[in-house]
Design a protein around this motif. Structure first.
Motif, PDB file in Angstrom:
ATOM      1  N   PHE A  46       7.688  13.815  24.828  1.00  0.00           N
ATOM      2  CA  PHE A  46       6.227  14.273  25.417  1.00  0.00           C
ATOM      3  C   PHE A  46       5.574  13.640  27.325  1.00  0.00           C
ATOM      4  CE2 PHE A  46       5.141  16.300  21.618  1.00  0.00           C
ATOM      5  CZ  PHE A  46       4.833  17.685  21.738  1.00  0.00           C
ATOM      6  N   ALA A  47       5.811  12.153  27.495  1.00  0.00           N
ATOM      7  CA  ALA A  47       6.210  11.697  28.231  1.00  0.00           C
ATOM      8  C   ALA A  47       6.643  12.236  29.322  1.00  0.00           C
ATOM      9  CB  ALA A  47       6.785  10.324  28.330  1.00  0.00           C
ATOM     10  N   ASN A  52      11.219  10.782  30.242  1.00  0.00           N
ATOM     11  CA  ASN A  52      12.053  11.616  28.395  1.00  0.00           C
ATOM     12  C   ASN A  52      12.390  13.224  28.427  1.00  0.00           C
ATOM     13  OD1 ASN A  52      11.625   9.246  27.023  1.00  0.00           O
ATOM     14  ND2 ASN A  52       9.585   8.874  29.051  1.00  0.00           N
ATOM     15  N   VAL A  53      11.763  14.112  27.984  1.00  0.00           N
ATOM     16  CA  VAL A  53      11.867  15.437  27.624  1.00  0.00           C
ATOM     17  C   VAL A  53      10.688  15.862  28.383  1.00  0.00           C
ATOM     18  CG1 VAL A  53      12.419  17.385  25.966  1.00  0.00           C
ATOM     19  CG2 VAL A  53      13.425  15.216  25.595  1.00  0.00           C
ATOM     20  N   GLY A  54       9.684  15.512  27.882  1.00  0.00           N
ATOM     21  CA  GLY A  54       8.795  15.890  29.036  1.00  0.00           C
ATOM     22  C   GLY A  54       8.333  17.762  28.709  1.00  0.00           C
ATOM     23  N   PHE A  55       7.851  17.905  27.388  1.00  0.00           N
ATOM     24  CA  PHE A  55       7.328  19.464  26.659  1.00  0.00           C
ATOM     25  C   PHE A  55       6.199  19.592  27.314  1.00  0.00           C
ATOM     26  CE2 PHE A  55      10.161  18.852  23.099  1.00  0.00           C
ATOM     27  CZ  PHE A  55      10.774  18.960  23.761  1.00  0.00           C
ATOM     28  N   SER A  56       6.175  20.481  28.139  1.00  0.00           N
ATOM     29  CA  SER A  56       4.556  20.539  28.647  1.00  0.00           C
ATOM     30  C   SER A  56       3.461  22.065  27.981  1.00  0.00           C
ATOM     31  CB  SER A  56       5.076  21.610  29.665  1.00  0.00           C
ATOM     32  OG  SER A  56       5.855  22.382  30.344  1.00  0.00           O
ATOM     33  N   TYR A  57       4.451  22.903  26.620  1.00  0.00           N
ATOM     34  CA  TYR A  57       3.543  23.046  26.047  1.00  0.00           C
ATOM     35  C   TYR A  57       3.837  22.843  24.128  1.00  0.00           C
ATOM     36  CZ  TYR A  57       1.606  27.882  26.130  1.00  0.00           C
ATOM     37  OH  TYR A  57       0.722  28.818  26.890  1.00  0.00           O
ATOM     38  N   ILE A 108      -0.753  11.509  25.242  1.00  0.00           N
ATOM     39  CA  ILE A 108       0.442  10.536  26.323  1.00  0.00           C
ATOM     40  C   ILE A 108       0.449  12.194  27.696  1.00  0.00           C
ATOM     41  CG2 ILE A 108       2.864  11.377  26.741  1.00  0.00           C
ATOM     42  CD1 ILE A 108       2.554  10.225  23.487  1.00  0.00           C
ATOM     43  N   VAL A 109       0.369  13.683  27.020  1.00  0.00           N
ATOM     44  CA  VAL A 109      -0.363  14.562  28.068  1.00  0.00           C
ATOM     45  C   VAL A 109      -0.895  15.357  27.730  1.00  0.00           C
ATOM     46  CG1 VAL A 109       1.712  15.561  26.844  1.00  0.00           C
ATOM     47  CG2 VAL A 109       1.385  16.392  29.201  1.00  0.00           C
ATOM     48  N   PRO A 110      -2.293  14.268  28.527  1.00  0.00           N
ATOM     49  CA  PRO A 110      -3.500  15.431  27.984  1.00  0.00           C
ATOM     50  C   PRO A 110      -3.820  16.714  28.452  1.00  0.00           C
ATOM     51  CG  PRO A 110      -4.293  13.121  29.331  1.00  0.00           C
ATOM     52  CD  PRO A 110      -2.316  13.604  29.564  1.00  0.00           C
ATOM     53  N   ASP A 111      -2.762  17.482  29.458  1.00  0.00           N
ATOM     54  CA  ASP A 111      -3.147  18.453  30.285  1.00  0.00           C
ATOM     55  C   ASP A 111      -1.787  19.490  29.214  1.00  0.00           C
ATOM     56  OD1 ASP A 111      -1.162  17.469  31.317  1.00  0.00           O
ATOM     57  OD2 ASP A 111      -1.674  17.961  33.494  1.00  0.00           O
ATOM     58  N   ILE A 112      -1.562  19.227  28.289  1.00  0.00           N
ATOM     59  CA  ILE A 112      -0.661  19.979  27.991  1.00  0.00           C
ATOM     60  C   ILE A 112      -1.011  21.206  27.425  1.00  0.00           C
ATOM     61  CG2 ILE A 112      -0.980  19.419  25.742  1.00  0.00           C
ATOM     62  CD1 ILE A 112       2.239  19.105  25.431  1.00  0.00           C
ATOM     63  N   LYS A 113      -0.458  22.508  28.080  1.00  0.00           N
ATOM     64  CA  LYS A 113      -1.256  23.694  27.584  1.00  0.00           C
ATOM     65  C   LYS A 113      -0.776  23.936  25.513  1.00  0.00           C
ATOM     66  CE  LYS A 113      -0.618  26.443  31.785  1.00  0.00           C
ATOM     67  NZ  LYS A 113      -1.888  26.708  31.699  1.00  0.00           N
ATOM     68  N   ILE A 114      -1.909  24.442  25.278  1.00  0.00           N
ATOM     69  CA  ILE A 114      -1.468  24.449  23.753  1.00  0.00           C
ATOM     70  C   ILE A 114      -2.126  25.870  23.222  1.00  0.00           C
ATOM     71  CG2 ILE A 114      -2.415  23.851  21.639  1.00  0.00           C
ATOM     72  CD1 ILE A 114      -3.359  21.863  23.513  1.00  0.00           C
TER      73      ILE A 114
END
Length: 171
Positions: A46-47, A52-57, A108-114
């Protein structure tokens, strides 16, 4: 066949991100790793530091999926009982693994879409009376809508904001 042409000067559509489903099954295994190992793998996934990969969802299961250790909904009742007002609604088993792991991802990523998707309505709402197969009975359309609202509200109290829901994982 026809050639595939990539032209980065022309955009046809946008996307909100890339990621995967955090099922209870995957959260179960992640949650049982040592804290340093779990932190490392979550950072790798997620970073968004470019290394790193940086998944965003992330997609959360709304109740159990077919990748869970056992089947549950947020409103399981004894056979023959019904709760159309969702008075017995509870995130229940999500507190065991899914919520703790999702909270670590949010650090790690507070604004990730869920997004969240159910695999099944509670069995008392279905004409089959089982998780697999059957259909949602029309008498419970409103109850199912309340089920979704209760979920969004309950998970928000845990600090997890749902951006989108689907009515079913697969038709």
């Amino acid at each position: 066949g026809l050639p595939i042409i990539i032209d980065d000067r022309q955009e046809y559509q946008s996307n909100d991100g890339f990621g995967f489903a955090l099922t209870e099954g995957s959260a179960f295994h992640l949650h049982r790793m040592s804290a340093p190992a779990r932190e490392q793998i979550l950072k790798e996934m997620f970073a968004t530091d470019g290394k790193n990969v940086g998944f965003s969802y992330v997609r959360l299961t709304l109740g159990a999926s077919d990748l869970n250790n056992f089947v549950y909904s947020y409103n399981d009742l004894p056979e023959g009982k019904k709760d159309p007002e969702m008075k017995k609604f509870s995130l229940g088993h999500d507190h065991d693994d899914v919520i703790p792991v999702m909270k670590e991802i949010l650090k790690i990523v507070p604004d990730i879409k869920i997004m969240s998707s159910p695999w099944s309505a509670p069995v008392w709402m279905k004409d089959s009376g089982t998780v697999q197969g059957g259909a949602l009975m029309k008498d419970y359309y409103n109850a199912y809508a309340i089920y979704f609202v209760k979920y969004i509200q309950a998970i928000a109290k845990e600090g997890i904001t749902i951006d989108a829901v689907t009515i079913k994982n697969a038709p």
